[in-house]
Scaffold this active site. Structure first.
Site, PDB file in Angstrom:
ATOM      1  N   LYS A 112       0.565  41.774 -33.528  1.00 48.07           N
ATOM      2  CA  LYS A 112       0.990  43.181 -33.526  1.00 48.07           C
ATOM      3  C   LYS A 112       1.619  43.565 -34.849  1.00 48.07           C
ATOM      4  O   LYS A 112       1.384  44.658 -35.357  1.00 48.07           O
ATOM      5  CB  LYS A 112       1.972  43.457 -32.383  1.00 48.07           C
ATOM      6  CG  LYS A 112       1.321  43.522 -31.023  1.00 48.07           C
ATOM      7  CD  LYS A 112       2.247  44.171 -30.004  1.00 48.07           C
ATOM      8  CE  LYS A 112       1.697  44.053 -28.591  1.00 48.07           C
ATOM      9  NZ  LYS A 112       2.641  44.550 -27.577  1.00 48.07           N
ATOM     10  N   LYS A 195      -9.876  40.088 -26.306  1.00 47.32           N
ATOM     11  CA  LYS A 195      -9.480  40.370 -24.924  1.00 47.32           C
ATOM     12  C   LYS A 195      -9.452  41.871 -24.655  1.00 47.32           C
ATOM     13  O   LYS A 195      -9.206  42.667 -25.565  1.00 47.32           O
ATOM     14  CB  LYS A 195      -8.128  39.719 -24.605  1.00 47.32           C
ATOM     15  CG  LYS A 195      -6.946  40.376 -25.254  1.00 47.32           C
ATOM     16  CD  LYS A 195      -5.613  39.871 -24.690  1.00 47.32           C
ATOM     17  CE  LYS A 195      -4.495  40.630 -25.391  1.00 47.32           C
ATOM     18  NZ  LYS A 195      -3.163  40.338 -24.986  1.00 47.32           N
ATOM     19  N   LYS A 198      -4.948  47.335 -23.370  1.00 43.83           N
ATOM     20  CA  LYS A 198      -4.631  48.766 -23.295  1.00 43.83           C
ATOM     21  C   LYS A 198      -4.648  49.393 -24.679  1.00 43.83           C
ATOM     22  O   LYS A 198      -4.872  50.577 -24.829  1.00 43.83           O
ATOM     23  CB  LYS A 198      -3.243  48.973 -22.676  1.00 43.83           C
ATOM     24  CG  LYS A 198      -3.156  48.665 -21.197  1.00 43.83           C
ATOM     25  CD  LYS A 198      -1.816  49.151 -20.624  1.00 43.83           C
ATOM     26  CE  LYS A 198      -1.159  48.131 -19.717  1.00 43.83           C
ATOM     27  NZ  LYS A 198      -0.211  47.244 -20.393  1.00 43.83           N
TER      28      LYS A 198
HETATM   29  P1  TYM Z   1       0.984  43.576 -20.443  1.00 47.42           P
HETATM   30  O1  TYM Z   1       1.537  44.903 -20.054  1.00 47.42           O
HETATM   31  O2  TYM Z   1       0.320  43.439 -21.754  1.00 47.42           O
HETATM   32  O3  TYM Z   1      -0.025  43.082 -19.355  1.00 47.42           O
HETATM   33  C1  TYM Z   1       0.327  43.032 -17.979  1.00 47.42           C
HETATM   34  C2  TYM Z   1      -0.310  41.826 -17.317  1.00 47.42           C
HETATM   35  O4  TYM Z   1      -1.731  41.882 -17.443  1.00 47.42           O
HETATM   36  C3  TYM Z   1      -2.217  40.668 -18.013  1.00 47.42           C
HETATM   37  N1  TYM Z   1      -3.388  40.974 -18.864  1.00 47.42           N
HETATM   38  C4  TYM Z   1      -4.585  40.408 -18.732  1.00 47.42           C
HETATM   39  N2  TYM Z   1      -5.057  39.490 -17.860  1.00 47.42           N
HETATM   40  C5  TYM Z   1      -6.358  39.128 -17.991  1.00 47.42           C
HETATM   41  N3  TYM Z   1      -7.187  39.628 -18.947  1.00 47.42           N
HETATM   42  C6  TYM Z   1      -6.750  40.548 -19.829  1.00 47.42           C
HETATM   43  N4  TYM Z   1      -7.582  41.040 -20.744  1.00 47.42           N
HETATM   44  C7  TYM Z   1      -5.399  40.970 -19.748  1.00 47.42           C
HETATM   45  N5  TYM Z   1      -4.658  41.867 -20.453  1.00 47.42           N
HETATM   46  C8  TYM Z   1      -3.429  41.848 -19.894  1.00 47.42           C
HETATM   47  C9  TYM Z   1      -1.060  40.140 -18.831  1.00 47.42           C
HETATM   48  O5  TYM Z   1      -1.179  38.761 -19.072  1.00 47.42           O
HETATM   49  C10 TYM Z   1       0.116  40.493 -17.958  1.00 47.42           C
HETATM   50  O6  TYM Z   1       0.304  39.533 -16.946  1.00 47.42           O
HETATM   51  N6  TYM Z   1       4.954  40.907 -21.883  1.00 47.42           N
HETATM   52  C11 TYM Z   1       4.218  41.356 -20.722  1.00 47.42           C
HETATM   53  C12 TYM Z   1       5.046  42.185 -19.764  1.00 47.42           C
HETATM   54  C13 TYM Z   1       6.309  41.563 -19.302  1.00 47.42           C
HETATM   55  C14 TYM Z   1       6.442  40.517 -18.347  1.00 47.42           C
HETATM   56  C15 TYM Z   1       7.842  40.321 -18.207  1.00 47.42           C
HETATM   57  C16 TYM Z   1       5.541  39.752 -17.616  1.00 47.42           C
HETATM   58  C17 TYM Z   1       7.553  41.931 -19.676  1.00 47.42           C
HETATM   59  N7  TYM Z   1       8.475  41.177 -19.009  1.00 47.42           N
HETATM   60  C18 TYM Z   1       8.339  39.355 -17.328  1.00 47.42           C
HETATM   61  C19 TYM Z   1       6.040  38.786 -16.751  1.00 47.42           C
HETATM   62  C20 TYM Z   1       7.419  38.583 -16.621  1.00 47.42           C
HETATM   63  C21 TYM Z   1       3.059  42.225 -21.192  1.00 47.42           C
HETATM   64  O7  TYM Z   1       3.063  42.763 -22.266  1.00 47.42           O
HETATM   65  O8  TYM Z   1       2.121  42.459 -20.287  1.00 47.42           O
END
Ligand code: TYM
Length: 332
Positions: A112, A195, A198
């Site tokens: 990022k 991957k 969003k």
């Molecule tokens: P975020 O918002 O990017 O994504 C949310 C969840 O979706 C999963 N994910 C995917 N899984 C499979 N294939 C993909 N292409 C894909 N893109 C996203 C992510 O692995 C995630 O599980 N840092 C985290 C949010 C967070 C969090 C936490 C998670 C903040 N605090 C505490 C668990 C526990 C994030 O940016 O997710």
């Protein structure tokens, strides 16, 4: 029941299919036999620029998609991260035991920050994984269901918990990541070696949960494949078809072997057509339910406030122990 924690960023108007397959749909299953907390991590979302005039709407939409995707606000605690001040308070304390180099080695930060440039990349973006560790550790979490891209952040969380415990005495439960199989890493349909995300750049490569089902079906029909015409799983040589197989398997619950056997000798046409239908039939009802929930934002806000109360109670108890352990005066 074992304690479970996870969250998603409200960084777009809709979740994408990777969020659905890698997170939301496993969450739905796991909430049945876990004491589950799910947050909309708004404070994480603002580590990159967000438009204030649309952020509130995105936060509500994310919460609505949790519920529409099957998270029950009665079984699970579903709340907005910024409603529980203990998250930022614990994050500050964890910052003080996190190495500068340790945080700098996080690959998501490296990706990022190279996209935004060193000055546009904020200190908040750098400290992002520490806030994530605070999210998890406040709830004495045992299980963290996430997609594959969060693996390194959970490792850091475990390291920080362990470090705190050995310096200041047993305080935190050491959490474990729960990462699925192929569905934990869904790729962009047009660029199947990066991957699905969003913040991704190819409009035709991303399936949005809240999009028109017809548009989503079309994107599947147009997904990049290859010239050999065999429905087989081979991530190296057939990334496009392998990704479609992961999606098919994740949505249907069938194994990849079962699906490849069913389409043996048929080329890609029938396979894509059935998958397009499956995607539209799965996400269509989620879209409808989410739209219903968003039609009454006041009710949604009340529900989130109620759930935040429960989260606050659990989080405050951990924070009190933390303040005590590190030698701060007990707060009045
Ligand atoms: P975020 O918002 O990017 O994504 C949310 C969840 O979706 C999963 N994910 C995917 N899984 C499979 N294939 C993909 N292409 C894909 N893109 C996203 C992510 O692995 C995630 O599980 N840092 C985290 C949010 C967070 C969090 C936490 C998670 C903040 N605090 C505490 C668990 C526990 C994030 O940016 O997710």
């Amino acid at each position: 029941n074992p304690r479970l924690y996870s969250g998603m960023q409200p960084s777009a108007d809709s979740l994408q299919l990777g969020n659905y397959l890698g997170a939301l749909s496993p969450w739905k299953r796991l909430q049945e036999d876990h004491d589950a907390f799910f947050s909309v991590v708004d404070l994480h979302a603002i580590t990159v620029p967000q438009d204030p005039s649309t952020l509130r709407e995105k936060i509500r939409r994310t919460a609505a998609q949790y519920i529409a995707g099957g998270i029950s606000p009665d079984k699970s605690t579903l709340y907005v991260q910024s409603h529980v001040p203990a998250h930022t308070e614990l994050a500050w304390i964890l910052n003080t035991i996190t190495g500068f180099g340790e945080a700098g080695r996080m690959t998501q930060f490296k990706d990022k920050s190279s996209r935004y440039g060193t000055d546009a990349a904020s200190v908040g973006l750098f400290a992002y994984p520490v806030l994530m560790a605070a999210d998890i550790l406040l709830y004495q979490t045992e299980v963290v269901p996430v997609g594959d891209d969060q693996r390194q952040h959970i490792e850091l969380t475990r390291d920080l918990a362990d470090r705190f415990n050995s310096r200041f005495g047993e305080t935190f439960t050491i959490p474990e990541a729960r990462i699925g199989g192929n569905e934990a890493r869904i790729y962009d349909l047009q660029n199947p070696t990066s991957k699905m995300s969003k913040s991704g750049e190819s409009p035709a490569g991303i399936i949005w949960v809240l999009d028109d089902p017809k548009v989503n079906a079309k994107k599947i029909m147009r997904a990049v494949t290859d010239a050999d015409g065999v429905v087989a799983f081979d991530r190296e040589n057939k990334p496009g078809v392998s990704n479609l197989l992961s999606i098919f398997s994740g949505l249907s619950g069938r194994t990849v072997e079962d699906i490849t056997a069913a389409y043996d000798g048929q080329g890609y046409g029938a396979f894509k057509k059935d998958l397009a239908e499956l995607v539209a039939d799965t996400l269509g009802p989620v879209r409808e339910h989410a739209n219903e929930l968003m039609a009454d934002p006041a009710e949604l806000d009340r529900l989130l406030a109620r759930n935040a109360q429960r989260a606050n109670e659990v989080a405050e108890a951990t924070l009190d122990t933390v303040y005590d352990r590190i030698g701060l005066l007990r707060r009045a």
